[in-house]
Scaffold this motif. Structure first.
Motif, short mmCIF file in Angstrom:
data_model
loop_
_atom_site.label_atom_id
_atom_site.label_comp_id
_atom_site.label_asym_id
_atom_site.label_seq_id
_atom_site.Cartn_x
_atom_site.Cartn_y
_atom_site.Cartn_z
N LEU A 1 -1.65 -4.16 48.02
CA LEU A 1 -2.08 -5.49 48.06
C LEU A 1 -3.57 -5.52 47.87
O LEU A 1 -4.28 -6.38 47.33
CB LEU A 1 -1.13 -6.45 49.04
CG LEU A 1 0.01 -6.62 48.98
CD1 LEU A 1 0.58 -7.32 50.09
CD2 LEU A 1 0.02 -7.66 47.64
N ILE A 2 -4.15 -5.12 48.98
CA ILE A 2 -5.77 -5.16 49.17
C ILE A 2 -6.28 -4.58 47.85
O ILE A 2 -7.32 -5.28 47.45
CB ILE A 2 -6.04 -4.56 50.54
CG1 ILE A 2 -5.53 -5.40 51.71
CG2 ILE A 2 -7.76 -4.51 50.47
CD1 ILE A 2 -5.86 -4.81 52.89
N PRO A 3 -6.15 -3.21 47.44
CA PRO A 3 -6.77 -2.62 46.37
C PRO A 3 -6.69 -3.74 45.16
O PRO A 3 -7.57 -3.69 44.34
CB PRO A 3 -6.19 -1.42 46.32
CG PRO A 3 -5.61 -1.00 47.41
CD PRO A 3 -5.04 -2.21 48.18
N LEU A 4 -5.03 -4.19 45.01
CA LEU A 4 -5.32 -4.99 43.48
C LEU A 4 -5.88 -6.24 43.75
O LEU A 4 -6.62 -6.68 42.69
CB LEU A 4 -3.78 -5.10 43.61
CG LEU A 4 -2.76 -4.12 43.23
CD1 LEU A 4 -1.30 -4.58 42.93
CD2 LEU A 4 -3.05 -3.76 41.48
N PHE A 5 -5.94 -6.84 44.94
CA PHE A 5 -6.67 -8.14 45.26
C PHE A 5 -8.08 -7.80 44.72
O PHE A 5 -8.83 -8.75 44.17
CB PHE A 5 -6.31 -8.57 46.62
CG PHE A 5 -7.10 -9.66 46.81
CD1 PHE A 5 -6.32 -11.06 46.70
CD2 PHE A 5 -8.45 -10.01 47.25
CE1 PHE A 5 -7.04 -12.49 46.84
CE2 PHE A 5 -8.99 -11.26 47.35
CZ PHE A 5 -8.35 -12.55 47.29
N ASN A 6 -8.69 -6.70 45.22
CA ASN A 6 -10.15 -6.45 45.22
C ASN A 6 -10.55 -6.23 43.68
O ASN A 6 -11.43 -6.84 43.02
CB ASN A 6 -10.43 -5.19 45.92
CG ASN A 6 -10.65 -5.78 47.43
OD1 ASN A 6 -10.80 -6.64 47.84
ND2 ASN A 6 -10.38 -4.45 48.18
N MET A 7 -9.53 -5.51 42.97
CA MET A 7 -9.59 -5.30 41.69
C MET A 7 -9.58 -6.67 40.67
O MET A 7 -10.54 -6.94 39.96
CB MET A 7 -8.60 -4.38 41.03
CG MET A 7 -8.69 -3.99 39.67
SD MET A 7 -7.22 -2.83 38.95
CE MET A 7 -6.28 -3.95 38.99
N TYR A 8 -8.48 -7.38 40.87
CA TYR A 8 -8.54 -8.63 40.05
C TYR A 8 -9.61 -9.68 40.70
O TYR A 8 -9.90 -10.52 39.85
CB TYR A 8 -7.17 -9.35 40.46
CG TYR A 8 -5.96 -8.65 40.10
CD1 TYR A 8 -6.07 -7.85 38.66
CD2 TYR A 8 -4.78 -8.60 40.75
CE1 TYR A 8 -5.03 -7.29 38.38
CE2 TYR A 8 -3.60 -7.96 40.26
CZ TYR A 8 -3.74 -7.18 38.99
OH TYR A 8 -2.51 -6.53 38.47
N LEU A 9 -10.16 -9.74 41.84
CA LEU A 9 -11.31 -10.66 42.08
C LEU A 9 -12.40 -10.15 41.21
O LEU A 9 -13.32 -10.84 40.82
CB LEU A 9 -11.39 -10.19 43.75
CG LEU A 9 -12.75 -11.04 44.16
CD1 LEU A 9 -12.15 -12.56 44.05
CD2 LEU A 9 -12.83 -10.86 45.72
#
Length: 273
Positions: A119-127
Motif C-alpha cells: 500500500l505505501i509503496p504504491l501510494f508513493n509511486m502514484y503520488l
C-alpha cells in the motif's frame, strides 16, 4: 437404502441452502420497511407496505454514481487482466524462448505478495505519477494483483492445446497474432469465462485500494462510497438496507447465471492440467 441416503443428503443440502439464502432474503425485506416496522415489529415479519421508494431515495441521493464507477472500473480492469493473462500464458506455454520459465516464476512470486505490504509503496509511486485520486490507479492495481492468479488458472488449459492446430495454421500462412486472436483465444473460452468472473467479483468487492487511493466522491466505488452514503441516513434504516441490496445485487446475478461456467472452467483446467 440408497434412496434413503440420497434423501438425507438432499434434506441436508436444502437446509444449508436455506441458511445461506435467508440472510439475503431478510435484508431484502428489511430494505422495504420503515423504522417503525424495523424496531417495533417482528424481524421476521413481511412489510405491511412494500416501500420501494427507499430504493428511489438512495439512487437519487447519489449511490448511482458509486454504482457506475464500480461497473466501469470492474469491467475495464477485468478485460485488461484477462487479455494480458491470455497473451502471457500463450507466450509461456506455446512459444519457445529462454526466459519463459523465469518470467513464469516472477508471476508466481506475485501470488505471495500480501496486499497490505504494497500500500505505501504504491501510494508513493502514484503520488509521483499524479494518479492519487484518479481511477487509473485502481485499474492498474487490480490488473497487477490479479494477473498472477489469472495466469496460474490458465496455465493448465493452455498447455494441453494440441500443437497440431498451431502447426496447421502456420503452414496455411497464419501469423502469430492471427493464430492467437482467431484460433487460440476462441478455444480457451471456458477458462477465459472462469477467470473473468473471478476477477469481476474481486474487483467489485475490493475496499482497501479504493479507500487508500481515492478521496473524491466522484471517483469512489460502491464499497467505499456506501460508507459516506449510509451516514446521510443514519436514522432511516430502510434506505440503508436498500443500499446494501444494491451493492450485492451484481454479485448475486453473476453467481446465479455464471456459477456453472466457473465450475466448468475450473474442472476443465484441473483435468487438463
Amino acid at each position: 437404502m440408497r434412496k434413503f441416503g440420497y434423501g438425507i443428503l438432499y434434506v441436508l443440502f436444502g437446509f444449508i441452502a436455506v441458511v445461506q439464502i435467508y440472510p439475503i432474503f431478510w435484508l431484502f425485506l428489511f430494505s422495504l420497511k420503515d423504522n417503525r416496522e424495523i424496531f417495533a415489529g417482528s424481524p421476521f415479519a413481511l412489510p405491511s407496505q412494500f416501500r420501494w421508494e427507499n430504493y428511489q431515495k438512495v439512487w437519487e441521493g447519489g449511490i448511482g454514481n458509486y454504482f457506475f464507477n464500480s461497473v466501469w472500473i470492474t469491467v475495464a480492469a477485468t478485460v485488461i487482466t484477462v487479455l494480458l493473462a491470455s497473451m502471457t500464458t500463450f507466450a509461456i506455454t506455446r512459444m519457445k524462448w529462454k526466459l519463459s520459465k523465469f518470467v513464469l516464476g516472477l508471476f508466481m512470486i506475485g501470488l505471495m505478495i500480501p496486499i497490505h505490504s504494497a500500500l505505501i509503496p504504491l501510494f508513493n509511486m502514484y503520488l509521483r505519477m499524479n494518479l492519487i485520486d484518479h481511477p487509473l490507479s485502481l485499474v492498474l492495481t487490480y490488473v497487477a494483483y490479479n494477473l498472477p492468479i489469472t495466469v496460474m488458472i490458465m496455465l493448465g488449459f493452455y498447455s494441453t492445446i494440441p500443437r497440431e492446430i498451431e502447426e496447421a495454421a502456420i503452414i496455411d500462412g497464419c501469423s502469430v497474432n492471427k493464430l492467437f486472436f482467431r484460433i487460440i483465444l476462441p478455444m480457451t473460452t471456458p477458462v477465459i469465462t472462469t477467470t473473468a468472473i473471478i476477477n469481476m467479483i474481486y474487483n467489485w468487492n475490493e475496499f482497501v485500494f479504493v479507500n487508500t487511493f481515492i478521496s473524491s466522491d466522484k471517483y469512489k466505488t460502491l464499497t467505499v462510497g456506501m460508507q459516506n452514503f449510509i451516514g446521510q441516513y443514519m436514522t432511516d434504516w430502510g434506505p440503508i438496507g436498500a443500499t446494501l441490496i444494491i451493492s450485492i445485487l451484481p454479485i448475486i446475478i453473476a453467481f446465479v447465471f455464471f456459477s456453472d461456467k466457473i465450475v466448468e472452467g475450473m474442472s476443465s483446467t484441473a483435468i487438463k492440467g
